[in-house]
Design a protein around this motif. Structure first.
Motif, PDB file in Angstrom:
ATOM      1  N   PRO A 265       0.833  -1.213   0.000  1.00 41.43           N
ATOM      2  CA  PRO A 265       0.000   0.000   0.000  1.00 41.43           C
ATOM      3  C   PRO A 265       0.867   1.263   0.000  1.00 41.43           C
ATOM      4  O   PRO A 265       1.957   1.300   0.591  1.00 41.43           O
ATOM      5  CB  PRO A 265      -0.807  -0.122   1.302  1.00 41.43           C
ATOM      6  CG  PRO A 265      -0.764  -1.574   1.660  1.00 41.43           C
ATOM      7  CD  PRO A 265       0.559  -2.073   1.169  1.00 41.43           C
ATOM      8  N   VAL A 266       0.396   2.288  -0.697  1.00 41.38           N
ATOM      9  CA  VAL A 266       1.038   3.601  -0.696  1.00 41.38           C
ATOM     10  C   VAL A 266       0.224   4.494   0.231  1.00 41.38           C
ATOM     11  O   VAL A 266      -0.968   4.735  -0.006  1.00 41.38           O
ATOM     12  CB  VAL A 266       1.102   4.203  -2.110  1.00 41.38           C
ATOM     13  CG1 VAL A 266       1.695   5.612  -2.073  1.00 41.38           C
ATOM     14  CG2 VAL A 266       1.923   3.305  -3.033  1.00 41.38           C
ATOM     15  N   ARG A 267       0.849   4.998   1.301  1.00 43.26           N
ATOM     16  CA  ARG A 267       0.143   5.778   2.321  1.00 43.26           C
ATOM     17  C   ARG A 267       0.537   7.248   2.209  1.00 43.26           C
ATOM     18  O   ARG A 267       1.720   7.588   2.271  1.00 43.26           O
ATOM     19  CB  ARG A 267       0.461   5.240   3.717  1.00 43.26           C
ATOM     20  CG  ARG A 267       0.154   3.748   3.861  1.00 43.26           C
ATOM     21  CD  ARG A 267       0.497   3.222   5.233  1.00 43.26           C
ATOM     22  NE  ARG A 267       0.300   1.782   5.315  1.00 43.26           N
ATOM     23  CZ  ARG A 267      -0.866   1.198   5.571  1.00 43.26           C
ATOM     24  NH1 ARG A 267      -1.946   1.954   5.785  1.00 43.26           N
ATOM     25  NH2 ARG A 267      -0.967  -0.123   5.630  1.00 43.26           N
ATOM     26  N   VAL A 268      -0.446   8.110   2.040  1.00 46.14           N
ATOM     27  CA  VAL A 268      -0.198   9.552   1.889  1.00 46.14           C
ATOM     28  C   VAL A 268      -1.211  10.329   2.701  1.00 46.14           C
ATOM     29  O   VAL A 268      -2.287   9.820   3.058  1.00 46.14           O
ATOM     30  CB  VAL A 268      -0.293   9.979   0.406  1.00 46.14           C
ATOM     31  CG1 VAL A 268       0.794   9.339  -0.422  1.00 46.14           C
ATOM     32  CG2 VAL A 268      -1.664   9.662  -0.166  1.00 46.14           C
ATOM     33  N   ARG A 269      -0.849  11.589   2.972  1.00 43.84           N
ATOM     34  CA  ARG A 269      -1.789  12.488   3.639  1.00 43.84           C
ATOM     35  C   ARG A 269      -2.713  13.135   2.611  1.00 43.84           C
ATOM     36  O   ARG A 269      -2.336  13.294   1.446  1.00 43.84           O
ATOM     37  CB  ARG A 269      -1.042  13.580   4.394  1.00 43.84           C
ATOM     38  CG  ARG A 269      -0.224  13.105   5.579  1.00 43.84           C
ATOM     39  CD  ARG A 269       0.313  14.304   6.347  1.00 43.84           C
ATOM     40  NE  ARG A 269       1.043  13.896   7.527  1.00 43.84           N
ATOM     41  CZ  ARG A 269       2.363  13.743   7.578  1.00 43.84           C
ATOM     42  NH1 ARG A 269       3.079  13.964   6.484  1.00 43.84           N
ATOM     43  NH2 ARG A 269       2.950  13.376   8.696  1.00 43.84           N
ATOM     44  N   GLU A 270      -3.879  13.525   3.049  1.00 42.13           N
ATOM     45  CA  GLU A 270      -4.765  14.306   2.194  1.00 42.13           C
ATOM     46  C   GLU A 270      -4.071  15.622   1.834  1.00 42.13           C
ATOM     47  O   GLU A 270      -3.468  16.270   2.678  1.00 42.13           O
ATOM     48  CB  GLU A 270      -6.087  14.586   2.910  1.00 42.13           C
ATOM     49  CG  GLU A 270      -7.074  15.378   2.077  1.00 42.13           C
ATOM     50  CD  GLU A 270      -8.360  15.682   2.826  1.00 42.13           C
ATOM     51  OE1 GLU A 270      -9.125  16.554   2.344  1.00 42.13           O
ATOM     52  OE2 GLU A 270      -8.593  15.065   3.900  1.00 42.13           O
ATOM     53  N   GLY A 271      -4.116  15.986   0.568  1.00 48.21           N
ATOM     54  CA  GLY A 271      -3.450  17.210   0.105  1.00 48.21           C
ATOM     55  C   GLY A 271      -2.043  16.997  -0.391  1.00 48.21           C
ATOM     56  O   GLY A 271      -1.434  17.891  -0.988  1.00 48.21           O
TER      57      GLY A 271
END
Length: 524
Positions: A265-271
């Motif tokens: 999985p690629v985990r990122v913050r919103e924005g």
């Protein structure tokens, strides 16, 4: 590449030999051409002939090289010399495939022919043809064309299907046809081109170029437009070079197991901006890329926020939003066969430790510093940036010249396309990405490419011993060509203090008898 050969004859030696008749340096009247031979397992009676013929006095004798090693024909071997022609019997795919060159020598020295390759094809291209008399298969080989605009097909034949053998990894095949804007018009130039690279896409293992009609055109050639056809022949060759170069630049040599392996999985913050890697396996041929979002047939729609690069295959999302959460699958499609393959899904997950603040654009997709473009070809430049807010992308020429009407600027997809490239389209192009937090830019130069054409050729020389010889070889080309010299078919050794080579200029001081020979200038 252009190549020519010239002669040094020392006066003292020429006077000794002049009593035996008119002397003549060797020159080719026939040179070998590349051969594609259909390989069928179990066949033993397979023979190929490479042609080579030269004139000269004394009459030349011949030798052949395979991949820079000399072939030594002996009694009972598979190699035989008949005149200058090389006969190879009982072809062996592992031993005989490669690059061949003919060397012709007499008392003046040695000249080397152009390179010719032998490729063992896995099968013939075939036409399935139907007519009132029934159906049959017609091989597409050297016998298919019987004359200008004529083939072995009959007037009542209907082509039902075409069988084309599969290409192999690292193999690129293209066919080009240039014809007037008229339905069913005879083509001005037709050509088929093929190149095979070794592992890693660095070393060329094999290459063939085929042109419909004659490559060397006489002023009165059928169809006219001789100069135009000559220029077009070179233009199509360079078009093939550019397409292969682009395909190789897109190639990522990812093992098949890694391509099909499960993605983390690629985990990122919103924005935050994100890049999802396609990483296709090693391939050949022109490909197109797309991405499936969650389930087929829902594909990612490109806009100012999302971009799929046709160079790398990667998916770029400038600013991630909650609606982007899901599984993404890269789809790779062969542009010719339309066959597709899917990679494993990549999950995109939002982190729960906050929202990414605003930041200036960061350009993730940009074009090279210098792009060589052939005349009349189409060039496509990509530019895309991550950022919050979503950056806007614009294009301009560095010198301020406005774009012509033919230039297609797609601001939504970050692509600039210039069809029918001409000299006036050369220059520095700039991509600008900006938002309320700042701006960033990327620049690259589009340079006009033209293959080498010899302008100044050295003349045969008769020089006294201890004299100085100066030969100059000049060629026009864009970019500027490089030069090298051969003596009797071998690279000239400039290590001697007497021999100096610089930018096509060759100087030999204090001439000796050992300097006698045939010299060739190569501009490339």
């Amino acid at each position: 590449m252009e190549l020519l050969w010239k002669l040094i004859t020392l006066v003292s030696l020429a006077e000794c030999l002049s009593g035996s008749g008119v002397l003549q340096r060797p020159s080719f009247t026939k040179q070998p051409g590349s051969v594609v031979f259909p390989f069928r397992p179990g066949e033993s009676r397979r023979e190929v002939v490479f042609s080579c013929e030269a004139q000269g006095q004394p009459p030349p004798y011949y030798r052949w090289r395979l991949n820079d090693s000399f072939i030594v024909p002996t009694a009972g071997s598979r190699y035989a010399l008949v005149g200058g022609n090389l006969h190879i019997s009982q072809l062996n795919k592992e031993q005989d495939v490669g690059v061949y060159q003919c060397l012709a020598s007499n008392s003046f020295g040695t000249i080397v022919s152009r390179e010719a390759s032998l490729h063992m094809a896995s099968g013939d291209c075939k036409l399935s043809v139907a007519s009132h008399g029934g159906s049959r298969e017609v091989p597409l080989n050297q016998d298919f064309f019987t004359g200008f605009g004529k083939t072995v097909l009959n007037a009542g034949d209907v082509v039902v299907s075409v069988f084309i053998p599969e290409t192999q990894v690292g193999e690129f095949v293209r066919a080009f046809r240039q014809a007037p804007r008229k339905e069913n018009a005879l083509a001005t130039v037709t050509t088929g081109m093929r190149v095979v690279f070794g592992e890693g896409g660095v070393v060329v293992r094999d290459i063939q170029l085929y042109y419909g009609g004659e490559v060397v055109l006489s002023p009165g050639a059928v169809g006219g437009k001789v100069e135009f056809r000559k220029s077009l022949t070179l233009s199509l060759l360079f078009k093939f070079y550019l397409e292969v170069q682009r395909a190789l630049s897109q190639t990522k040599a990812v093992p098949e197991a890694e391509w099909s392996a499960r993605r983390s999985p690629v985990r990122v913050r919103e924005g935050q901006g994100v890049v999802l890697l396609c990483g296709p396996p090693l391939y050949s041929g022109e490909l197109t890329f797309s991405w499936i979002f969650n389930e087929y047939p829902t594909f990612v729609v490109q806009d100012t926020r999302r971009f799929v690069s046709q160079k790398t295959g990667n998916l770029y999302i400038a600013k991630v939003e909650p609606l982007d959460v899901g599984n993404y699958t890269c789809v790779v499609t062969n542009a010719i066969t339309k066959g597709s393959v899917r990679g494993p899904p990549t999950p995109l997950v939002l982190r729960v430790d906050g929202v990414m603040g605003e930041y200036e654009p960061k350009i993730e997709v940009q074009f090279p510093d210098v792009v060589l473009v052939a005349k009349s070809s189409t060039v496509r430049l990509e530019c895309f940036a991550l950022g919050n807010p979503v950056p806007s992308v614009s294009w301009r020429r560095a010198d301020g010249t406005p774009f012509g009407r033919k230039v297609d600027v797609n601001k939504a997809s970050g692509v600039l396309e210039i069809p029918y490239f001409q000299q006036e389209d050369t220059g520095v192009y700039e991509c600008l990405a900006e938002n309320s937090r700042g701006r960033n830019s990327a620049k690259g130069k589009l340079a006009f490419y033209a293959p080498p054409q010899l302008l100044e050729k050295p003349e045969d020389a008769q020089q006294p011993i201890e004299d100085t010889l100066v030969w100059e070889c000049k060629a026009s080309a864009k970019p500027k060509p490089s030069y090298r010299w051969l003596k009797n078919g071998e690279p000239l050794d400039p290590m001697e203090d007497r021999v100096q080579v610089s930018n096509g200029l060759m100087t030999i001081n204090s001439l000796k008898l050992s300097d006698i020979g045939m010299y060739q200038c190569v501009a490339e």
